[in-house]
Scaffold this motif. Sequence first.
Motif, mmCIF file in Angstrom:
data_model
loop_
_atom_site.group_PDB
_atom_site.id
_atom_site.type_symbol
_atom_site.label_atom_id
_atom_site.label_comp_id
_atom_site.label_asym_id
_atom_site.label_seq_id
_atom_site.Cartn_x
_atom_site.Cartn_y
_atom_site.Cartn_z
ATOM 1 N N UNK A 141 55.826 43.700 30.358
ATOM 2 C CA UNK A 141 55.052 42.751 31.167
ATOM 3 C C UNK A 141 55.958 42.006 32.147
ATOM 4 N N UNK A 142 57.111 41.600 31.674
ATOM 5 C CA UNK A 142 58.035 40.857 32.543
ATOM 6 C C UNK A 142 58.490 41.715 33.722
ATOM 7 N N UNK A 143 58.803 43.003 33.458
ATOM 8 C CA UNK A 143 59.279 43.885 34.522
ATOM 9 C C UNK A 143 58.184 44.101 35.567
ATOM 10 N N UNK A 144 56.958 44.407 35.095
ATOM 11 C CA UNK A 144 55.860 44.654 36.031
ATOM 12 C C UNK A 144 55.536 43.398 36.826
ATOM 13 N N UNK A 145 55.452 42.252 36.156
ATOM 14 C CA UNK A 145 55.111 41.016 36.864
ATOM 15 C C UNK A 145 56.208 40.597 37.834
ATOM 16 N N UNK A 146 57.456 40.947 37.521
ATOM 17 C CA UNK A 146 58.543 40.662 38.468
ATOM 18 C C UNK A 146 58.341 41.456 39.755
ATOM 19 N N UNK A 147 57.928 42.737 39.613
ATOM 20 C CA UNK A 147 57.644 43.549 40.797
ATOM 21 C C UNK A 147 56.432 43.016 41.562
ATOM 22 N N UNK A 148 55.454 42.512 40.822
ATOM 23 C CA UNK A 148 54.277 41.931 41.469
ATOM 24 C C UNK A 148 54.679 40.716 42.314
ATOM 25 N N UNK A 149 55.523 39.849 41.732
ATOM 26 C CA UNK A 149 55.920 38.621 42.443
ATOM 27 C C UNK A 149 56.777 38.916 43.683
ATOM 28 N N UNK A 150 57.466 40.059 43.672
ATOM 29 C CA UNK A 150 58.259 40.403 44.861
ATOM 30 C C UNK A 150 57.368 40.667 46.073
ATOM 31 N N UNK A 151 56.120 41.030 45.807
ATOM 32 C CA UNK A 151 55.119 41.216 46.867
ATOM 33 C C UNK A 151 55.604 42.172 47.957
ATOM 34 N N UNK A 152 56.211 43.275 47.536
ATOM 35 C CA UNK A 152 56.697 44.263 48.512
ATOM 36 C C UNK A 152 55.541 45.141 49.001
ATOM 37 N N UNK B 13 47.070 60.684 45.058
ATOM 38 C CA UNK B 13 46.065 60.694 46.113
ATOM 39 C C UNK B 13 45.074 59.573 45.978
ATOM 40 N N UNK B 14 45.351 58.601 45.074
ATOM 41 C CA UNK B 14 44.392 57.536 44.796
ATOM 42 C C UNK B 14 44.409 56.395 45.797
ATOM 43 N N UNK B 15 43.543 55.409 45.534
ATOM 44 C CA UNK B 15 43.432 54.206 46.363
ATOM 45 C C UNK B 15 44.317 53.122 45.750
ATOM 46 N N UNK B 16 45.070 52.418 46.597
ATOM 47 C CA UNK B 16 46.032 51.450 46.070
ATOM 48 C C UNK B 16 46.005 50.132 46.833
ATOM 49 N N UNK B 17 46.655 49.133 46.219
ATOM 50 C CA UNK B 17 46.824 47.831 46.861
ATOM 51 C C UNK B 17 47.724 47.980 48.086
ATOM 52 N N UNK B 18 47.639 47.001 49.003
ATOM 53 C CA UNK B 18 48.497 47.027 50.195
ATOM 54 C C UNK B 18 49.895 46.525 49.877
ATOM 55 N N UNK B 19 49.961 45.529 48.978
ATOM 56 C CA UNK B 19 51.242 44.955 48.560
ATOM 57 C C UNK B 19 51.196 44.760 47.046
ATOM 58 N N UNK B 20 52.349 44.777 46.408
ATOM 59 C CA UNK B 20 52.367 44.606 44.952
ATOM 60 C C UNK B 20 51.812 43.239 44.552
ATOM 61 N N UNK C 49 49.253 41.803 45.552
ATOM 62 C CA UNK C 49 47.788 41.803 45.430
ATOM 63 C C UNK C 49 47.341 41.934 43.976
ATOM 64 N N UNK C 50 48.208 42.538 43.147
ATOM 65 C CA UNK C 50 47.865 42.729 41.730
ATOM 66 C C UNK C 50 47.697 41.387 41.025
ATOM 67 N N UNK C 51 48.384 40.360 41.488
ATOM 68 C CA UNK C 51 48.225 39.009 40.953
ATOM 69 C C UNK C 51 48.981 38.796 39.667
ATOM 70 N N UNK C 52 48.502 39.356 38.589
ATOM 71 C CA UNK C 52 49.153 39.228 37.284
ATOM 72 C C UNK C 52 48.805 40.456 36.458
ATOM 73 N N UNK C 53 49.732 40.861 35.610
ATOM 74 C CA UNK C 53 49.565 42.050 34.769
ATOM 75 C C UNK C 53 49.687 41.630 33.314
ATOM 76 N N UNK C 54 48.713 42.035 32.481
ATOM 77 C CA UNK C 54 48.728 41.648 31.068
ATOM 78 C C UNK C 54 48.318 42.829 30.197
ATOM 79 N N UNK C 55 49.196 43.201 29.241
ATOM 80 C CA UNK C 55 48.881 44.255 28.282
ATOM 81 C C UNK C 55 47.983 43.674 27.193
#
Length: 874
Positions: free
Chosen positions: A611-622, A666-673, A675-681
């Motif tokens: 969770x920490x790794x994914x949310x860190x990538x989310x906060x980078x907003x790349x 080939x799927x549909x995705x967010x424009x920036x990381x 956009x995911x906001x928060x990730x929770x398992x």
Amino acid sequence: MKSAEIREAFLRFFEEKGHTRVASSSLIPANDPTLLFTNAGMNQFKDCFLGLEKRSYTRAATSQKCVRAGGKHNDLENVGYTARHHTFFEMLGNFSFGDYFKRDAITFAWEFLTSPKWLNLPKDKLWVTVYETDDEAFDIWTKEVGVPVEHMVRIGDNKGAPYASDNFWTMGDTGPCGPCTEIFYDHGEGIWGGPPGSPEEDGDRYIEIWNNVFMQFNRTADGVLHPLPAPSVDTGMGLERISAVLQHVHSNYEIDLFQNLLAASAEAIGCANDGAPSLKVVADHIRSCSFLIADGVLPSNEGRGYVLRRIIRRACRHGNKLGAKGSFFYKIVGALVAEMGEAYPDLKQQQTHIERVLRTEEEQFAKTLEQGLKILEQDLAELNGEMIPGEVVFKLYDTYGFPVDLTNDIARERNLTLDEEGFEREMEAQRERARSASAFGVDYNSLVKVEGETLFTGYDSHAGSGSIVALFKKGVAVPQLVEGDEGVVVLDQTPFYAESGGQIGDTGYLFADGQRFDVRDTTKVGSAFLHHGLVAAGTLKVGERLETQVDASVRQATSLNHSATHLLHAALRQVLGEHVQQKGSLVDSQRLRFDFSHFEPIKSEQIKELEDIVNAEVRKNTPVQIESMDIESAKRKGAMALFGEKYGDTVRVLTMGNGFSVELCGGIHASRTGDIGVFKIVSEAGVASGVRRIEAVTGAGALAYLNKAEEQLKEAAGLLKGNKESVVDKLSSLLDRNRQLERELEQLKAKAASAAGNDLAGSAVEVKGVNVLAARLDGLDSKALMAMVDQLKNKLGRAVILLGGELDGKVVLVAGVTADLTGQLKAGDLMKQAAAHVGGKGGGRPDMAQGGGTDPSALESALALAKSFTEAGL
């Protein structure tokens, strides 16, 4: 020529003939539920032959890895005992999709086999078969290629039905089919056997080396053959067979590739490399097992995993027959990688993972053998007569993987025999179940077929317009759909994403003046997008133009979950290791589900790290970067392919977090990381042997999940008369108090049981010098009753005891026999009778057994059995 040189020569020859070299597909067929494993070169092109898919090329050449070890095509039992059967093999093939036909296919094959520039086989050593009525192919061979008529064989319907022939190919009971022509190599008079079509054709002298299939017809359910508008060609040549011919040996196991594997197998086992059948089994099986694991299959008790487990265990059994001590099979992987790793890089990349899977399975099998021995001992103890029943042998073999030959060895030691006929009946019943489960049950003429393709515009927009090119109702093309009809709409272009790669299809609506079609799902057949739904208003007709509107809120939530899936995949490989491979996924607007290969539950601290790794990538907003490129460029970029997906020549490469995650998608995705906001398992569990599943939420769904957890925590604090900060301390104190009360209760039960035991001992009756005691004691569990039986044994001396009672509406039973009587009377036998009497089951050791049932009304009569059981046994 070495095997690797032959493979490369074949591909290079057909490249020079205008063919596109296409990489081998996975052994797990993409989007094809009719196949257990890829078993032929044409599998990956099936949709091309069916007219459901168009590629950028019309000629292709491949070296396809294949497995035939389960389902309809199963060579497993023959491996090691014949010259050419394998569980894994490579099929060299060239294909034409409506391009060239018989003449070019035949001349290509002949040129490659006989030209001095290529294989340079002697022409007088080659024989050819054609379908009996295929005069066109016969004339090409004899009049244009120059094959002598005496080396030509016409073969008709030799399998008992129209078009059931060695020289007529069918995809299934219906669909594409056509005659084929096969090329055979004559090994010479020194080898027994006759030419194809003769009574001695099963000998080893004349060996089929090439098969040209001419897909010329479409067979409908009435058996009628209709000419195809664009006939195609599917050919195949086994690499192992042609290698044997060119290396002047008569068995595939004598070619260079297998010689190295046999030597490595003998070294790992510690036996002589003397060509024993068991050694051939091991050398063959290391290929199929390693390639299956590299493609994502793991041992399990069902489906593909079950077949893999059977192959591994078969190899272990044969290794043990040769004297192997401990785990050995995994040690051969290195030799296989050295032999085939250059042609199949995935094998090299997965070497450590493959070795770990094989070693774990070998160790597990050793435990299984030990368990099987115990079960066999129990069955032998209850055996009446001198023959072990076939169903017992089959149960040990099928359920516990216990080798039949080992059962036979034990039987011989005890002067027993096996019921071989009974075992074969059980085996044949299993084979029939497998055949039924894996049969091609598809009517290819019932599939929705749409000419042309739909232009997908949904990567850039949620709305647009398109013209209706086809309408379907109950799978049948119709000119119109009226209000209230459920059906399928096909447009020339659409923003609706079709279900693929684990992402669900879009929903929304299609509309025009007075017309509305509610889209409930979107799928894809070939290159056409199918909008499934209901006509809510008006009438839809082919040729009309409709506006299109995707449900943007559902699409947005789904895309966030899909992007998070990619970040989770990369995080898993970082935290757990590079062996992690995606095994499946489901992405919708509510959650994401991700299945992956791993051998043990994920620890709580690892969940937090993920969770920490994914949310860190989310906060980078790349920015989420998407590029289109050819498949080879994508591989060089390091893009990972997703499980179960089939990719074309041009692929979309999705990069997230400045290279943190790079995958084909080939799927549909967010424009920036961000956009995911928060990730929770929200959960982690096992779904199969070696496969774990994570479910998670993102964005608004994650906030809703956290808010609900907050409310539940507040509620728990209120029940414990505290606040959120004190919940853990108060709950810990409550559990300590509960454990203390449980100990006190157990002590009270023990005292009560002791007192009751003293009272019960006086109610025993004597039967032939043995004290028999049967009593009803309601409200006690089996643990308390067993303690009481032990106490009563000490008080009564020679005794048979049966105690039972009602607990929570069910019957609990415990039986005991003192040690001096177990030679004549067994507690397990008494329990089987008593438990059956109350509608249940039971069993155990000769001195102690337990059981139960569902009929408390029969308890008294069940207890009465103790006396009659004792009388009958003494």
